[in-house]
Design a protein around this motif. Sequence first.
Motif, PDB file in Angstrom:
ATOM      1  N   SER A  41      37.612  52.658  78.606  1.00 24.96           N
ATOM      2  CA  SER A  41      38.275  52.522  79.920  1.00 24.96           C
ATOM      3  C   SER A  41      39.628  51.858  79.766  1.00 24.96           C
ATOM      4  CB  SER A  41      37.410  51.689  80.876  1.00 24.96           C
ATOM      5  OG  SER A  41      36.210  52.356  81.156  1.00 24.96           O
ATOM      6  N   ASP A 159      37.241  58.867  83.743  1.00 23.26           N
ATOM      7  CA  ASP A 159      36.480  57.760  83.147  1.00 23.26           C
ATOM      8  C   ASP A 159      35.008  57.867  83.527  1.00 23.26           C
ATOM      9  OD1 ASP A 159      35.695  55.522  81.841  1.00 23.26           O
ATOM     10  OD2 ASP A 159      36.947  54.120  82.970  1.00 23.26           O
ATOM     11  N   GLU A 160      34.213  58.440  82.654  1.00 22.24           N
ATOM     12  CA  GLU A 160      32.774  58.648  82.876  1.00 22.24           C
ATOM     13  C   GLU A 160      32.503  59.189  84.279  1.00 22.24           C
ATOM     14  OE1 GLU A 160      29.945  55.993  81.292  1.00 22.24           O
ATOM     15  OE2 GLU A 160      31.410  54.856  80.113  1.00 22.24           O
TER      16      GLU A 160
HETATM   17 MG   LIG Z   1      34.268  52.162  80.534  1.00 22.04          MG
END
Ligand SMILES: [Mg+2]
Length: 241
Positions: A41, A159-160
């Motif tokens: 991240s 991000d995910e």
């Molecule tokens: Mg992360």
Amino acid sequence: MIELKNIAKSFGTRQVLRDVSFSIAAGEVACLIGPSGSGKSTILRTINGLERHDAGTITVDGTLLTDAALPAIRRKVSMVFQRFNLFPHRTVIENIIEGPVQVLGEDAESARLRAMELLKRVDLADRADAYPGQLSGGQQQRIGIARALAMGPQAILFDEPTSALDPERVGEVLAVMRELTQDGMTMVVVTHEISFAREVADRALFIDEGVILEDGPAREVLTAPSAERTRLFLDRVLSPL
Ligand SMILES: [Mg+2]
Ligand SMILES: Nc1ncnc2c1ncn2[C@@H]1O[C@H](COP(=O)(O)OP(=O)(O)O)[C@@H](O)[C@H]1O
């Protein structure tokens, strides 16, 4: 399109990125994988200027990331978050036009027309006036993607994007992302969806403790990685039991 050279980043005394260098070509889809806390991240947030790097250089579409260039960089790179980050008290369409109107200075009516086109693209044209809380997680994330697209970005960082979703909602978000790859969008995707990454990614990077340990063609990295730590990580992700 995106180039990181020798990026270092610490939080306090803790170094979380160490000499990170890689570049992503226009139209390329790169997935970034690695254990929790490895710095994934932080890399995305640094590229988008949400975190400031301590050393090294980041260039996006020819623009060097500096404080002065932040608005220009954010116009070039949109981000899609794990927890959607939609404004809860604004409707779906208000969420989508917020950036174009407030940041890009687009007039509300043309932003609205474009937003409706984007809503069709993520198959949610009928939910324009709903509030985020009235939608499923999968629908909210598709709105998150429409909102990212509304800025007309050169690249999108994910991000995910499916980690917070119920399993039966993952597929609809991956389907929208798959279409974006077919349209030639430049994408950096942090994900644990290894089979999706194998299918759509051109490149795969594996990061551990702030160091890029592997960077190569997705098919190689995700099926026959050269680093032992990448192998161990993939084994754990693919068969968690
Ligand atoms: Mg992360
Ligand atoms: N704002 C912050 N302040 C202090 N430490 C942070 C901050 N953001 C991230 N970290 C730390 O940096 C490391 C990397 O975090 P992160 O990039 O979120 O990892 P990942 O996304 O790979 O799980 C972790 O140890 C995390 O606790």
